[in-house]
Scaffold this motif. Structure first.
Motif, PDB file in Angstrom:
ATOM      1  N   LEU A  73       0.827  -1.203   0.000  1.00  0.00           N
ATOM      2  CA  LEU A  73       0.000   0.000   0.000  1.00  0.00           C
ATOM      3  C   LEU A  73       0.868   1.262   0.000  1.00  0.00           C
ATOM      4  N   TYR A  74       1.992   1.203   0.701  1.00  0.00           N
ATOM      5  CA  TYR A  74       2.887   2.361   0.739  1.00  0.00           C
ATOM      6  C   TYR A  74       3.496   2.614  -0.637  1.00  0.00           C
ATOM      7  N   GLN A  75       3.861   1.550  -1.339  1.00  0.00           N
ATOM      8  CA  GLN A  75       4.384   1.705  -2.694  1.00  0.00           C
ATOM      9  C   GLN A  75       3.360   2.407  -3.587  1.00  0.00           C
ATOM     10  N   VAL A  76       2.113   1.942  -3.528  1.00  0.00           N
ATOM     11  CA  VAL A  76       1.051   2.521  -4.357  1.00  0.00           C
ATOM     12  C   VAL A  76       0.797   3.975  -3.960  1.00  0.00           C
ATOM     13  N   ALA A  77       0.769   4.252  -2.654  1.00  0.00           N
ATOM     14  CA  ALA A  77       0.544   5.618  -2.180  1.00  0.00           C
ATOM     15  C   ALA A  77       1.649   6.554  -2.649  1.00  0.00           C
ATOM     16  N   CYS A  78       2.887   6.066  -2.672  1.00  0.00           N
ATOM     17  CA  CYS A  78       4.007   6.890  -3.126  1.00  0.00           C
ATOM     18  C   CYS A  78       3.898   7.195  -4.619  1.00  0.00           C
ATOM     19  N   LEU A  79       3.427   6.231  -5.384  1.00  0.00           N
ATOM     20  CA  LEU A  79       3.211   6.496  -6.805  1.00  0.00           C
ATOM     21  C   LEU A  79       2.131   7.557  -6.991  1.00  0.00           C
ATOM     22  N   GLY A  80       1.090   7.498  -6.157  1.00  0.00           N
ATOM     23  CA  GLY A  80       0.065   8.535  -6.197  1.00  0.00           C
ATOM     24  C   GLY A  80       0.619   9.883  -5.795  1.00  0.00           C
ATOM     25  N   LEU A  81       1.542   9.895  -4.836  1.00  0.00           N
ATOM     26  CA  LEU A  81       2.187  11.137  -4.407  1.00  0.00           C
ATOM     27  C   LEU A  81       2.984  11.755  -5.546  1.00  0.00           C
ATOM     28  N   VAL A  82       3.747  10.935  -6.264  1.00  0.00           N
ATOM     29  CA  VAL A  82       4.527  11.426  -7.407  1.00  0.00           C
ATOM     30  C   VAL A  82       3.605  12.051  -8.451  1.00  0.00           C
ATOM     31  N   ALA A  83       2.470  11.365  -8.717  1.00  0.00           N
ATOM     32  CA  ALA A  83       1.513  11.893  -9.689  1.00  0.00           C
ATOM     33  C   ALA A  83       0.928  13.221  -9.217  1.00  0.00           C
ATOM     34  N   ALA A  84       0.660  13.330  -7.909  1.00  0.00           N
ATOM     35  CA  ALA A  84       0.104  14.573  -7.371  1.00  0.00           C
ATOM     36  C   ALA A  84       1.095  15.723  -7.502  1.00  0.00           C
ATOM     37  N   ILE A  85       2.368  15.453  -7.226  1.00  0.00           N
ATOM     38  CA  ILE A  85       3.388  16.498  -7.344  1.00  0.00           C
ATOM     39  C   ILE A  85       3.521  16.965  -8.791  1.00  0.00           C
ATOM     40  N   ASP A  86       3.498  16.019  -9.709  1.00  0.00           N
ATOM     41  CA  ASP A  86       3.680  16.366 -11.123  1.00  0.00           C
ATOM     42  C   ASP A  86       2.476  17.095 -11.702  1.00  0.00           C
ATOM     43  N   ARG A  87       1.276  16.832 -11.161  1.00  0.00           N
ATOM     44  CA  ARG A  87       0.068  17.416 -11.747  1.00  0.00           C
ATOM     45  C   ARG A  87      -0.442  18.652 -10.996  1.00  0.00           C
ATOM     46  N   PHE A  88       0.118  18.912  -9.818  1.00  0.00           N
ATOM     47  CA  PHE A  88      -0.376  20.031  -9.017  1.00  0.00           C
ATOM     48  C   PHE A  88      -0.057  21.364  -9.684  1.00  0.00           C
ATOM     49  N   ASP A  89      -1.056  22.242  -9.719  1.00  0.00           N
ATOM     50  CA  ASP A  89      -0.895  23.574 -10.300  1.00  0.00           C
ATOM     51  C   ASP A  89      -0.916  24.619  -9.192  1.00  0.00           C
ATOM     52  N   PRO A  90       0.247  25.133  -8.777  1.00  0.00           N
ATOM     53  CA  PRO A  90       0.270  26.104  -7.672  1.00  0.00           C
ATOM     54  C   PRO A  90      -0.431  27.412  -8.009  1.00  0.00           C
ATOM     55  N   ALA A  91      -0.641  27.672  -9.301  1.00  0.00           N
ATOM     56  CA  ALA A  91      -1.289  28.932  -9.700  1.00  0.00           C
ATOM     57  C   ALA A  91      -2.742  28.989  -9.268  1.00  0.00           C
ATOM     58  N   ARG A  92      -3.343  27.854  -8.985  1.00  0.00           N
ATOM     59  CA  ARG A  92      -4.740  27.831  -8.568  1.00  0.00           C
ATOM     60  C   ARG A  92      -4.940  28.350  -7.150  1.00  0.00           C
ATOM     61  N   GLY A  93      -3.875  28.367  -6.374  1.00  0.00           N
ATOM     62  CA  GLY A  93      -3.953  28.908  -5.022  1.00  0.00           C
ATOM     63  C   GLY A  93      -4.526  27.966  -3.986  1.00  0.00           C
ATOM     64  N   THR A  94      -4.752  26.695  -4.320  1.00  0.00           N
ATOM     65  CA  THR A  94      -5.264  25.712  -3.362  1.00  0.00           C
ATOM     66  C   THR A  94      -4.105  25.037  -2.640  1.00  0.00           C
ATOM     67  N   PRO A  95      -4.308  24.602  -1.394  1.00  0.00           N
ATOM     68  CA  PRO A  95      -3.247  23.892  -0.674  1.00  0.00           C
ATOM     69  C   PRO A  95      -2.885  22.588  -1.389  1.00  0.00           C
ATOM     70  N   PHE A  96      -1.626  22.234  -1.304  1.00  0.00           N
ATOM     71  CA  PHE A  96      -1.175  21.008  -1.974  1.00  0.00           C
ATOM     72  C   PHE A  96      -1.889  19.786  -1.414  1.00  0.00           C
ATOM     73  N   THR A  97      -2.082  19.758  -0.090  1.00  0.00           N
ATOM     74  CA  THR A  97      -2.715  18.582   0.516  1.00  0.00           C
ATOM     75  C   THR A  97      -4.148  18.384   0.016  1.00  0.00           C
ATOM     76  N   ALA A  98      -4.857  19.485  -0.278  1.00  0.00           N
ATOM     77  CA  ALA A  98      -6.232  19.372  -0.772  1.00  0.00           C
ATOM     78  C   ALA A  98      -6.270  18.673  -2.124  1.00  0.00           C
ATOM     79  N   PHE A  99      -5.183  18.757  -2.879  1.00  0.00           N
ATOM     80  CA  PHE A  99      -5.105  18.076  -4.171  1.00  0.00           C
ATOM     81  C   PHE A  99      -4.460  16.704  -4.035  1.00  0.00           C
ATOM     82  N   ALA A 100      -3.451  16.608  -3.173  1.00  0.00           N
ATOM     83  CA  ALA A 100      -2.677  15.365  -3.085  1.00  0.00           C
ATOM     84  C   ALA A 100      -3.444  14.244  -2.399  1.00  0.00           C
ATOM     85  N   VAL A 101      -4.172  14.554  -1.331  1.00  0.00           N
ATOM     86  CA  VAL A 101      -4.861  13.506  -0.576  1.00  0.00           C
ATOM     87  C   VAL A 101      -5.853  12.723  -1.438  1.00  0.00           C
TER      88      VAL A 101
END
Length: 272
Positions: A73-101
């Motif tokens: 599960l940790y391996q899968v969660a880390c892959l999801g984390l990588v995807a969240a970092i790569d897809r997160f758009d800081p210009a939207r002004g939302t917290p990273f955790t709101a998108f990553a979780v």
């Protein structure tokens, strides 16, 4: 392509509190301005990933106890984390955790849906089953008691039958071999699960033999068939049969012996 092997290698202890991902948004914004694949981009990306590992750990631990190992599960969660970092758009002004979780949780839920079942369960049932725990938790806080199946169905907006099926589907995550002993220690002998379920029903063999012999009996001459019926189904002795048919007991004995031998040979030939 960046090597994530160091990122997703599981550790034995919890990562919560080791690195803080609070205020990570400026770092991700800086990452977005760098050239992908450059040395500085790779360095900062890996740094962000390591800072956010406690988030992946927290979500992975939330889904433990459902039939899958924490390391997987940790391996899968880390892959999801990588995807969240790569897809997160800081210009939207939302917290990273709101998108990553939700991104990480979605990856873990897909893993359960596609790989985490020991028996085949319909996809719709899998999806509802994954929403049960959050719904029950929310209802417990709201009602200050365990919710009923009807209340869970209303909360999720699905049919009661679907909720019931999803609850039962939780048993489909794992399965145990019938040959497994109830004790894991080699020195502590115990019967396997299969050994505790009784013995083989002898009627199965009797049924097989009856199905094999029935057509052979129909092919016998009427007298031989009558003698077999009187002897083995009527419970009469050879002497009683002989008296009834007006022959000697010796003749009945020879007929029975010859007929039984013939049936045995024909049955063995049919079985082959």
């Amino acid at each position: 392509m960046t090597d994530h092997s160091t990122l997703i290698a599981p550790r034995a202890h919890s990562r919560r509190g080791h690195d803080s991902y609070d205020g990570i948004e400026p770092s991700i914004a800086e990452l977005a301005d760098l050239t992908p694949g450059s040395r500085e981009h790779s360095r900062l990306r890996e740094e962000i990933q390591h800072r956010c590992l406690p988030l992946a750990d927290h979500i992975a631990r939330r889904y433990t106890g459902r039939g899958e190992q924490y390391e997987d599960l940790y391996q899968v969660a880390c892959l999801g984390l990588v995807a969240a970092i790569d897809r997160f758009d800081p210009a939207r002004g939302t917290p990273f955790t709101a998108f990553a979780v939700p991104t990480i949780m979605g990856e873990v839920r897909r893993y359960f849906r596609d790989h985490g079942w020991a028996v085949r369960v319909p996809r719709r049932t899998k999806e509802i089953q994954l929403t049960l725990a959050p719904a029950v938790e929310a209802l417990c806080h709201r009602l200050t008691r365990m919710p009923t199946a009807v209340e869970i169905a209303v909360e999720l907006g699905v049919d009661l039958l679907e909720v019931t099926q999803a609850m039962l589907a939780a048993n489909g995550y794992t399965s145990d071999s019938l040959d497994t002993s109830v004790h894991e220690s080699d020195s502590d002998f115990a019967l396997s699960v299969a050994d505790t379920y009784g013995t083989v029903d002898p009627s199965y063999q009797l049924t097989e033999e009856a199905l094999t012999i029935a057509p052979l009996l129909d092919e016998l001459p009427p007298r031989e068939r009558l003698i077999l019926h009187l002897r083995f189904f009527g419970g009469q002795t050879q002497a009683q049969i002989a008296e009834r048919l007006g022959v000697s007991q010796m003749q009945i004995s020879r007929i029975l012996s010859r007929t039984l031998t013939q049936l045995r040979e024909q049955a063995l030939t049919t079985a082959e």
